[in-house]
Motif scaffolding. Structure first.
Motif: not given
Length: 403
Positions: A239-240, A243, A248
């Motif tokens: 998920k990082s 992102s 992000r």
């Protein structure tokens, strides 16, 4: 992807394939123009036959192959160049000599004609076209693989199943290296899909798993195949990474900068150089994604245009950069209800209530890129847009007045 052409045996069969269009409101009759007579007589036929409308055309050779697809804001002006006797039109003369005639179809607006042109290029794969050709286009997509432990790949063909997609980005050594480094940065796997995954705590995991992965030994992978991490830890890393691709990214760049500075102070110059190259690749991919991918994720609007064929107004309904449909401006109650229902469904897609939230076909990306470039070039046209919420407000206001 192998270069191939669509082979058809008869003109009616080719005409029916050419006539297929997803926007029923803007479809018009497809006509055939045969090459016979002198260049001058054919120019005169073009001037007398073709209306001053936008449209698309497809050159067809004697074997029934579409060899070239084009479009123009004014069809007669463009088509006359193929029958010019001047030396300035060498390319057009060569294209004409390879064909025996062409199919043509008027369209109500230049933007729709441009989108139709790219759609036909993808369908027929004409040998002379370069822009928009699925073989000639050197662009790819960063795809999150749909498997037990997800990771990222750079592909030129979008798979039918995936866990996310970002792009397009140029396919070159820098972008390929950046995607490889993306998996390393977040500790994601890059092993074959057939490799079995055994997360920490998995009851089906074998008691002993031999260490055969170099990345596991170098601590650059969370090694779910060896049971070295829990499923939750791996999902957080994945998920990082998602992102980061979605914009992000500042935290990741700051982290790499700190590691690079630390390595340089410790005189670990090879490590610092590796991190420098990783940053370069990440910034290259990030810049490409931010220019287009961010726009497409926010491109949810209705774009009213004037139909040049009938002088009526059309609504181009756009969701995530993709044209959902082109409809005449709804005036009757039944039409307003249908359009409102379509927009409501689109809003559900945006909020995550529907499975199909993002564009997932190569043609979708190409159409979105054309739309993106259109509003970049025609910046004044953005003022005509109104949001999906505003469109619903207009439609529902009419419904309240009628009741």
């Amino acid at each position: 992807m192998a270069r191939k052409q669509v082979n058809v045996e008869t003109l009616p069969q080719l005409t029916s394939m050419f006539d297929e269009c997803g926007w029923s409101a803007v479809s018009s009759e497809v006509s055939w123009f045969s090459f016979h007579g002198t260049l001058r007589s054919m120019r005169e036929r073009v001037r007398s036959t073709f209306p001053e409308y936008p449209g698309v055309y497809a050159m067809v050779n004697a074997q029934g192959h579409v060899v070239y697809v084009g479009m123009s804001k004014k069809l007669p002006k463009r088509l006359q160049t193929y029958f010019s006797s001047t030396t300035k039109r060498k390319k057009e003369s060569w294209i004409r000599r390879t064909a025996v005639g062409f199919l043509w179809q008027p369209f109500p607006h230049p933007l729709l004609a441009r989108l139709r042109e790219r759609e036909l290029i993808r369908r027929f794969r004409p040998m002379i076209n370069v822009q928009g050709h699925p073989v000639q286009m050197k662009v790819g997509y960063i795809v999150a693989t749909q498997q037990t432990a997800e990771s990222f790949q750079l592909v030129t063909e979008i798979p039918k199943q995936h866990a996310g997609i970002w792009g397009p980005v140029p396919v070159n050594q820098l972008s390929k290296s950046a995607v490889e480094e993306l998996n390393i940065q977040f500790g994601l796997r890059d092993c074959p899909k057939r490799t079995a995954m055994y997360f920490d705590g998995d009851k089906q995991a074998p008691e002993t798993v031999p260490i055969t992965c170099m990345r596991a030994e170098l601590k650059t992978c969370l090694a779910p195949c060896l049971g070295s991490c829990t499923e939750g830890k791996y999902q957080r890393a994945f998920k990082s990474a998602k992102s980061f691709l979605s914009g992000r990214s500042q935290k990741v760049f700051s982290q790499i900068e700190e590691e690079m500075t630390k390595a340089a102070l410790n005189r670990q110059f090879e490590v610092a150089a590796k991190l420098r190259d990783r940053t370069k690749g990440f910034r290259y991919v990030n810049d490409h994604l931010r220019r287009f991918h961010d726009w497409s994720s926010r491109a949810n609007f209705v774009y009213p245009v004037q139909c040049e064929l009938s002088q009526a107004e059309l609504w181009i309904i756009v969701v995530r950069g993709i044209i959902v449909d082109v409809v005449p401006t709804p005036k009757e109650t039944e039409d307003r209800t249908q359009v409102a229902s379509m927009i409501e469904t689109s809003r559900k897609q945006l909020s995550g209530e529907s499975a199909k939230r993002n564009v997932s076909e190569p043609g979708d990306f190409e159409a979105a890129r054309i739309l993106f470039r259109w509003f970049q070039k025609e910046s004044d046209e953005t003022q005509k847009q109104f949001s999906l919420a505003q469109a619903l407000k207009r439609l529902n206001a009419h419904k309240r007045k009628a009741s």
